[in-house]
Design an enzyme around this catalytic site. Structure first.
Site, PDB file in Angstrom:
ATOM      1  N   ARG A 155       0.838  -1.165   0.066  1.00  0.00           N
ATOM      2  CA  ARG A 155      -0.087  -0.014   0.063  1.00  0.00           C
ATOM      3  C   ARG A 155       1.022   1.164  -0.014  1.00  0.00           C
ATOM      4  O   ARG A 155       2.063   1.143   0.371  1.00  0.00           O
ATOM      5  CB  ARG A 155      -1.076  -0.141   1.145  1.00  0.00           C
ATOM      6  N   LYS A 179      -2.453  -2.022   7.877  1.00  0.00           N
ATOM      7  CA  LYS A 179      -3.711  -1.542   8.515  1.00  0.00           C
ATOM      8  C   LYS A 179      -4.021  -2.021  10.021  1.00  0.00           C
ATOM      9  O   LYS A 179      -3.748  -3.264  10.032  1.00  0.00           O
ATOM     10  CB  LYS A 179      -4.870  -1.685   7.752  1.00  0.00           C
ATOM     11  N   HIS A 250      -1.803   2.461  -5.753  1.00  0.00           N
ATOM     12  CA  HIS A 250      -2.708   1.167  -5.687  1.00  0.00           C
ATOM     13  C   HIS A 250      -3.090   0.581  -6.761  1.00  0.00           C
ATOM     14  O   HIS A 250      -3.259  -0.742  -6.624  1.00  0.00           O
ATOM     15  CB  HIS A 250      -4.105   1.837  -4.885  1.00  0.00           C
ATOM     16  N   ARG A 253      -0.451  -2.040  -6.866  1.00  0.00           N
ATOM     17  CA  ARG A 253      -0.837  -3.258  -6.237  1.00  0.00           C
ATOM     18  C   ARG A 253      -1.967  -4.146  -6.737  1.00  0.00           C
ATOM     19  O   ARG A 253      -1.768  -5.202  -6.630  1.00  0.00           O
ATOM     20  CB  ARG A 253      -1.483  -2.438  -4.728  1.00  0.00           C
ATOM     21  N   HIS A 276      -4.636  -9.154   3.643  1.00  0.00           N
ATOM     22  CA  HIS A 276      -5.975  -8.811   3.717  1.00  0.00           C
ATOM     23  C   HIS A 276      -6.488  -9.803   4.850  1.00  0.00           C
ATOM     24  O   HIS A 276      -6.184 -10.924   5.077  1.00  0.00           O
ATOM     25  CB  HIS A 276      -6.675  -9.431   2.266  1.00  0.00           C
ATOM     26  N   TYR A 285      -9.673 -10.211  -7.235  1.00  0.00           N
ATOM     27  CA  TYR A 285      -8.781 -10.273  -8.074  1.00  0.00           C
ATOM     28  C   TYR A 285      -8.742 -11.566  -8.867  1.00  0.00           C
ATOM     29  O   TYR A 285      -8.059 -11.966  -9.941  1.00  0.00           O
ATOM     30  CB  TYR A 285      -7.308 -10.122  -7.541  1.00  0.00           C
TER      31      TYR A 285
END
Length: 307
Positions: A155, A179, A250, A253, A276, A285
């Site tokens: 990220r 995150k 992004h 990514r 994730h 994806y």
């Protein structure tokens, strides 16, 4: 909860608890903005939060759509913040009833991320170095950023906060804080390793001695590179390569995830590398490439073609 002031005091208490739970500053600002807006809406209509009903929440969301033309995803984000705040207030016995508890918005299908093909990515990453020494140094830094974004699916904030001590050149691993302050270990490729090592030869000219805690990516004045600066340099290098793509961190990514998944088929591994927490997020994806699908079918199915 009988007044607007009480509601804002509770919001401050809730945010403090979320901060202790290691919520990111970006997430906390979004929570504060969304819930504050709802509290102000209720205050203007003399609606104490303790007396709210589901119809009041529906009226607020309709107002936001009509006044600000908000997208479905923005409404979902706002509703999520309000729901979590009210759930906390109800659990803490500041509210008798949570009107957002069973309130649902119809979700739109999630759009697939934009993609750039491998040849275009290579055109950007393998473009010639500029002619002047100053621009050459800038390119070495930018190339290292681009290589890590694509090589490891980082990220923007993760590239920006990467420190020298987080890079293990021997094992080609990065220690990433993502995150929610969650840490994960991500591999990076040989070309990314070469690019970062080339950039670090320039690093002392801009910064001085290496310090383990120092950011990997810095400005010419030795300051940590900002998020907007990284975005601008990524766009600039795509333009310099003659690529007609609105390139941003992004998007690289997304390319990393899609190209990895297309070549490996290992959804769990891609999920782990992206950081994730939910596999559903990674599943966006899983693009259907019909040409590839037909080829696999013809090769694999015993009755796909005549012998």
């Amino acid at each position: 909860m009988s007044s607007k002031i009480d509601a804002f005091a509770l919001l401050a208490m809730w945010l403090k608890e979320r901060e202790i739970q290691n919520q990111s500053a970006h997430t906390l600002r979004a929570y504060e903005r969304d819930v504050s807006d709802f509290i102000l809406f209720c205050g203007k209509r003399n609606l104490p939060l303790s007396d709210l009903e589901t119809s009041d929440l529906r009226e607020y969301l309709a107002y936001k759509v009509e006044r600000h033309q908000l997208s479905s995803s923005s409404l979902q984000r706002m509703l999520s913040a309000i729901r979590q705040f009210m759930k906390w207030a109800e659990h803490s016995e500041y509210m008798r009833f949570n009107p957002a508890d069973n309130f649902q918005l119809k979700r739109q299908s999630r759009p697939l991320p934009g993609l750039v093909d491998i040849e275009t990515v290579n055109q950007i990453l393998d473009q010639p170095s500029p002619e002047t020494e100053a621009q050459q140094q800038m390119w070495l830094r930018d190339k290292a950023i681009l290589e890590l974004l694509y090589s490891s699916g980082l990220r923007l904030a993760e590239v920006q906060s990467l420190r020298i001590k987080d890079v293990d050149f021997n094992r080609q691993l990065l220690r990433i804080t993502g995150k929610g302050n969650k840490t994960r270990i991500v591999p990076f490729g040989a070309k990314a390793k070469e690019a970062v090592m080339n950039w670090l030869q320039v690093y002392p000219l801009w910064h001085g001695d290496f310090v383990p805690e120092a950011n990997v990516f810095i400005t010419q004045k030795g300051n940590p590179l900002g998020a907007r600066q990284i975005e601008n340099r990524v766009k600039f290098q795509a333009q310099r390569a003659g690529v007609n793509v609105d390139l941003h961190p992004h998007l690289l990514r997304h390319c990393f995830a899609s190209h990895m998944l297309s070549n490996s088929g290992d959804l769990r591994a891609v999920q782990e590398m992206l950081g994730h927490s939910n596999l559903t997020t990674t599943q966006i994806y899983t693009h259907v490439d019909f040409d590839h699908l037909a080829k696999v079918y013809d090769q694999a199915h015993p009755r796909a073609a005549k012998k």
